[in-house]
Design an enzyme around this catalytic site. Structure first.
Site, short mmCIF file in Angstrom:
data_model
loop_
_atom_site.label_atom_id
_atom_site.label_comp_id
_atom_site.label_asym_id
_atom_site.label_seq_id
_atom_site.Cartn_x
_atom_site.Cartn_y
_atom_site.Cartn_z
N LYS A 1 114.63 -45.98 -56.23
CA LYS A 1 113.87 -45.41 -57.37
C LYS A 1 114.50 -44.11 -57.85
O LYS A 1 114.73 -43.93 -59.04
CB LYS A 1 112.44 -45.16 -56.93
CG LYS A 1 111.64 -44.22 -57.81
CD LYS A 1 110.26 -44.04 -57.24
CE LYS A 1 109.51 -42.79 -57.50
NZ LYS A 1 110.08 -41.51 -57.61
N ASN A 2 114.81 -43.21 -56.92
CA ASN A 2 115.25 -41.88 -57.33
C ASN A 2 116.70 -41.85 -57.80
O ASN A 2 117.19 -40.81 -58.26
CB ASN A 2 115.00 -40.86 -56.21
CG ASN A 2 113.50 -40.57 -56.07
OD1 ASN A 2 112.70 -40.98 -56.91
ND2 ASN A 2 113.13 -39.87 -55.01
N CYS B 1 103.73 -37.33 -58.94
CA CYS B 1 102.93 -37.03 -57.75
C CYS B 1 102.52 -35.56 -57.77
O CYS B 1 103.30 -34.68 -58.13
CB CYS B 1 103.74 -37.31 -56.49
SG CYS B 1 104.04 -39.06 -56.25
N ARG C 1 105.01 -27.71 -59.66
CA ARG C 1 106.35 -28.29 -59.79
C ARG C 1 107.09 -27.61 -60.94
O ARG C 1 107.18 -28.14 -62.04
CB ARG C 1 106.25 -29.82 -59.96
CG ARG C 1 105.62 -30.48 -58.75
CD ARG C 1 105.61 -31.98 -58.82
NE ARG C 1 106.90 -32.56 -58.47
CZ ARG C 1 107.09 -33.85 -58.21
NH1 ARG C 1 106.10 -34.69 -58.26
NH2 ARG C 1 108.29 -34.31 -57.90
N ASP D 1 109.98 -37.03 -48.63
CA ASP D 1 109.37 -38.28 -49.08
C ASP D 1 109.09 -39.25 -47.93
O ASP D 1 108.56 -40.34 -48.15
CB ASP D 1 110.24 -38.95 -50.15
CG ASP D 1 110.17 -38.21 -51.48
OD1 ASP D 1 109.38 -37.26 -51.60
OD2 ASP D 1 110.90 -38.60 -52.42
N ARG E 1 104.16 -47.53 -58.20
CA ARG E 1 105.11 -46.71 -58.95
C ARG E 1 106.49 -46.76 -58.31
O ARG E 1 107.50 -46.65 -59.00
CB ARG E 1 104.66 -45.23 -58.95
CG ARG E 1 103.58 -44.90 -59.94
CD ARG E 1 103.41 -43.39 -60.00
NE ARG E 1 104.70 -42.76 -60.04
CZ ARG E 1 104.99 -41.58 -59.49
NH1 ARG E 1 104.06 -40.88 -58.87
NH2 ARG E 1 106.21 -41.08 -59.57
C1 UD1 Z 1 112.61 -35.22 -56.33
C2 UD1 Z 1 111.98 -36.56 -56.03
C3 UD1 Z 1 110.78 -36.37 -55.11
C4 UD1 Z 1 111.19 -35.58 -53.86
C5 UD1 Z 1 111.93 -34.30 -54.22
C6 UD1 Z 1 112.50 -33.59 -53.01
C7 UD1 Z 1 112.49 -37.84 -58.02
C8 UD1 Z 1 112.01 -38.48 -59.26
N1 UD1 Z 1 111.61 -37.18 -57.28
O1 UD1 Z 1 111.62 -34.45 -57.02
O2 UD1 Z 1 110.30 -37.65 -54.76
O3 UD1 Z 1 110.03 -35.26 -53.13
O4 UD1 Z 1 113.01 -34.60 -55.12
O5 UD1 Z 1 113.35 -34.44 -52.31
O6 UD1 Z 1 113.66 -37.95 -57.66
N2 UD1 Z 1 111.68 -26.17 -57.49
C9 UD1 Z 1 111.63 -24.92 -58.08
N3 UD1 Z 1 112.17 -24.77 -59.32
C10 UD1 Z 1 112.76 -25.80 -60.02
C11 UD1 Z 1 112.81 -27.06 -59.40
C12 UD1 Z 1 112.27 -27.22 -58.13
O7 UD1 Z 1 111.09 -23.97 -57.51
O8 UD1 Z 1 113.23 -25.59 -61.14
C13 UD1 Z 1 111.11 -26.37 -56.13
C14 UD1 Z 1 109.96 -27.37 -56.12
O9 UD1 Z 1 108.73 -26.74 -56.44
C15 UD1 Z 1 110.02 -27.86 -54.69
C16 UD1 Z 1 111.51 -27.85 -54.35
O10 UD1 Z 1 112.10 -26.96 -55.30
O11 UD1 Z 1 109.34 -26.97 -53.83
C17 UD1 Z 1 112.22 -29.19 -54.42
O12 UD1 Z 1 111.97 -29.79 -55.69
P1 UD1 Z 1 112.99 -30.81 -56.37
O13 UD1 Z 1 114.09 -31.14 -55.42
O14 UD1 Z 1 113.35 -30.30 -57.71
O15 UD1 Z 1 112.07 -32.10 -56.55
P2 UD1 Z 1 112.03 -33.12 -57.77
O16 UD1 Z 1 113.39 -33.29 -58.32
O17 UD1 Z 1 110.91 -32.78 -58.67
#
Ligand code: UD1
Length: 417
Positions: free
Chosen positions: A22-23, A116, A121, A304, A396
């Site tokens: 998925k990711n 989720c 986020r 995850d 999903r």
């Molecule tokens: C993706 C995955 C999700 C997984 C996560 C971490 C998808 C669609 N989703 O989510 O299933 O749980 O990676 O492996 O691929 N953060 C910031 N600022 C930013 C971006 C992130 O502070 O601009 C923080 C987030 O709040 C979180 C951490 O960084 O605490 C990791 O987030 P991130 O790796 O960005 O997760 P996603 O890409 O949203």
């Protein structure tokens, strides 16, 4: 509406095929926007998030043909700033539209995204990258808007290791003039898969899978045929289910290296794990040992898999600790698991699981995708009947989860109500 009904405490035996990740699928499908050409993407999982992604691309003007796990996308007529708010707001992965639209059209407008709910986020790191490339970015009225006269290669050091920011800034910089250097990037296999896909279309990206990625801007991309990697989280979920319920399961179509942290934790618990070239065998007969786990960006233990790990540890004798170090609030599902008699305390970012108690199936509500998977594991291994509602959250991201567990001998079915 549908629910999943499970009569548990039956061992799992047999072979299961893992679907595409998925990711990786979401950024690659969004990434086809950059090609302005025809792409054939294979091994695409049949999940709701992919349905939604393709619907969004169609609404933006793409022509999509789908035959089960093969998707053909022609993005030649796609236009930016046209993704419907009501669709993008349902899925976190739609954030990738910003990078893809900005990359190809130098402008983007995308609704703030959902997905989720496990804490705040933010997208500050995505925005930092876009701005460094020369874009103006504003978040107004529920939309993120970005535009640039030119995108120019630069150095970006991410303050946090973020999968989403890494994907988005790669997408935005494929055509940027000169070289873009991204430091402290995510190293997840789906980042490597995205880079491989874009390179197959003519991009020049090196270093994906390490903490520094270099992107030399190219003039244009062409179409390609590309197969998505297997889903490590789906594979891990079946590995944990086999351990929790007992039995012997061969999990086919995996890249065992991607599962190292998951396999290592199972071995530490005393579960038999055997790696083959593109399969993994998990076998559990005796008792399992309690362990401590902390989530980390790849190659650490994946967040995850955290809820599924908590469910599994309910069946291991003794006290275990699961510490969540990626998301600030990812234990909302614990209240649901407790209905089975699971003895779990929460202390800040750590769940303390007092395992090995008698667990009895219960009605539960899936609060998010991986939480739902944890409830399925609980239902398969606990005595008696479990009923899980709000299963769209599970669908999903899991391709045919009920059918796959049935093929392993589980008493599990989907019921309309
Ligand atoms: C993706 C995955 C999700 C997984 C996560 C971490 C998808 C669609 N989703 O989510 O299933 O749980 O990676 O492996 O691929 N953060 C910031 N600022 C930013 C971006 C992130 O502070 O601009 C923080 C987030 O709040 C979180 C951490 O960084 O605490 C990791 O987030 P991130 O790796 O960005 O997760 P996603 O890409 O949203």
């Amino acid at each position: 509406m549908d629910k999943i009904v499970i009569n548990g405490a039956k061992p799992l035996n047999g072979t299961v095929e893992i679907s595409g990740a998925k990711n990786a699928a979401l950024p690659i499908l969004m990434g086809t926007i950059l090609t302005a050409d025809n792409c054939v993407i294979e091994n695409v999982p049949e999940i709701l998030d992919v349905d939604l992604t393709l619907e969004i691309l169609e609404k933006m003007g793409a022509k999509v043909r789908r035959d089960h796990t093969t998707v053909e996308i022609d993005t030649s007529d796609i236009l930016p700033c046209r993704s419907p708010y009501e669709l993008v707001s349902r899925m976190r992965g739609s954030t990738y539209l910003i990078g893809a639209e900005l990359g190809r059209f130098k402008k983007a407008k995308v609704g703030m995204t959902g997905g989720c709910n496990f804490g705040i986020r933010p997208i500050d790191q995505h925005v930092k990258g876009f701005k460094a490339l020369g874009a103006e970015v504003a978040t107004l009225g529920g939309f993120v808007e970005a535009k640039a006269e030119r995108l120019v290669g630069t150095e970006v050091y991410f303050d946090i290791v973020s999968v989403g920011a890494t994907v988005n800034v790669i997408l935005a910089s494929v055509f940027a003039e000169g070289t873009t250097v991204l430091e402290n990037v995510a190293r997840e296999p789906h980042i490597v898969d995205l880079a491989n896909f874009l390179n197959a279309c003519g991009a020049n990206i090196i270093g994906a899978g390490t903490d520094t990625i270099k992107i030399k801007g190219v003039e244009k991309l062409h179409g390609c045929t590309y197969a998505i990697i297997p889903d490590m989280i789906e594979a891990g979920t079946f590995m944990f289910a086999a351990a929790a319920a007992g039995g012997e399961v061969k999990i086919n179509n995996v890249i065992p290296k991607h599962l190292d942290s998951i396999s290592a934790k199972l071995s530490e618990m005393g579960v038999y794990v055997e790696e083959l070239d593109d399969a993994i065998i998990v076998k559990r007969e005796g008792d399992m040992k309690s362990i401590n786990v902390k989530t980390r960006p790849y190659p650490g233990f994946p967040t995850d898999m955290q809820p599924q790990m908590t469910a599994l540890l309910c069946f291991a004798k003794g006290d275990s600790k699961v510490t969540e170090a990626v998301w600030e609030n990812r234990f909302r599902y614990v209240e649901e698991l407790r209905k089975t008699g699971a003895n779990i305390d929460i202390a800040g970012d750590t769940a303390i699981i007092h395992g090995g108690t008698e667990l009895v199936g219960a009605p539960m509500r899936s609060v998010d995708l991986r939480a739902g998977a944890a409830m399925v594991i609980m239902g398969l291994a606990a005595n008696g009947r479990t009923e899980i509602v709000d299963i769209h959250t599970i669908e999903r991201g899991y391709d045919n989860i009920v059918k796959k567990f049935r093929s392993l001998g589980a008493d599990i079915r989907k019921v309309s109500f």
